[in-house]
Design a protein around this motif. Structure first.
Motif, PDB file in Angstrom:
ATOM      1  N   SER A 254       2.999  -2.603   4.608  1.00 35.62           N
ATOM      2  CA  SER A 254       1.703  -2.780   4.744  1.00 35.62           C
ATOM      3  C   SER A 254       0.978  -3.265   3.689  1.00 35.62           C
ATOM      4  CB  SER A 254       1.287  -0.914   4.904  1.00 35.62           C
ATOM      5  OG  SER A 254      -0.648  -1.018   4.835  1.00 35.62           O
TER       6      SER A 254
ATOM      7  N   TYR B 249       2.630   5.533  -3.251  1.00 30.90           N
ATOM      8  CA  TYR B 249       1.704   4.775  -3.148  1.00 30.90           C
ATOM      9  C   TYR B 249       1.485   4.223  -4.738  1.00 30.90           C
ATOM     10  CZ  TYR B 249      -0.211   6.943   0.432  1.00 30.90           C
ATOM     11  OH  TYR B 249      -0.527   7.740   1.939  1.00 30.90           O
TER      12      TYR B 249
ATOM     13  N   ARG C  29       0.774  -1.621  -0.016  1.00 28.26           N
ATOM     14  CA  ARG C  29       0.244   0.030  -0.246  1.00 28.26           C
ATOM     15  C   ARG C  29       1.002   1.084   0.559  1.00 28.26           C
ATOM     16  NH1 ARG C  29      -3.103  -3.187   3.780  1.00 28.26           N
ATOM     17  NH2 ARG C  29      -4.821  -4.023   2.842  1.00 28.26           N
TER      18      ARG C  29
ATOM     19  N   THR D 278      -0.680  -5.353   1.269  1.00 27.13           N
ATOM     20  CA  THR D 278      -1.983  -6.114   0.651  1.00 27.13           C
ATOM     21  C   THR D 278      -2.694  -8.032   1.206  1.00 27.13           C
ATOM     22  OG1 THR D 278      -2.314  -6.498  -1.548  1.00 27.13           O
ATOM     23  CG2 THR D 278      -2.833  -4.225  -0.705  1.00 27.13           C
TER      24      THR D 278
END
Length: 129
Positions: A109, A89, A73, A111
């Motif tokens: 982070s 991003y 992310r 997914t």
């Protein structure tokens, strides 16, 4: 005008490889141009790739092709002495132009519930200095 930096086969390190199966999921697949191969990290938070360029480059774009469901992310870019350059991003590809000879991309982070990252292609665009 930006051009491919073409650092391979410069030293490259990755945080992990799925089941330590370097033959099928190792870092060499980040740069082989094949649609059939990929680097697949093992489980865990904060996976990363480090590139040591043979000479300084001015980086302007970063191209990463993730496998859906196994992407990041947020990516953090670090340069010399692990100084943070920027965050981006995955849908972004432009980075603040920076001259460096080492680049660390940290994939925070994920997914994926287990924190795995799968990348088919990694490309850095910029100028060789």
């Amino acid at each position: 005008m930006s051009q491919g930096v073409g650092w391979w086969p410069c030293p490259c390190r990755v945080s992990s490889v799925l089941n330590r199966d370097v033959k099928h999921f190792g870092k060499q697949h980040l740069f082989d141009g094949s649609e059939e191969t990929c680097w697949n990290s093992d489980q865990g938070t904060s996976q990363w790739v480090t590139l040591d360029f043979p000479r300084p480059v001015k980086v302007s774009e970063l191209h990463i092709q993730f496998q859906g469901g196994f992407s990041s992310r947020l990516c953090t870019l670090e340069g010399e002495e692990l100084v943070k350059i920027s965050e981006l991003y995955p849908q972004d590809n432009h980075v603040e132009e920076t001259v460096l000879d080492k680049l660390k991309i940290t994939f925070g982070s994920s997914t994926d519930f287990f924190g795995r990252i799968v990348i088919y292609h990694l490309g850095v665009l910029g100028e060789r200095l």
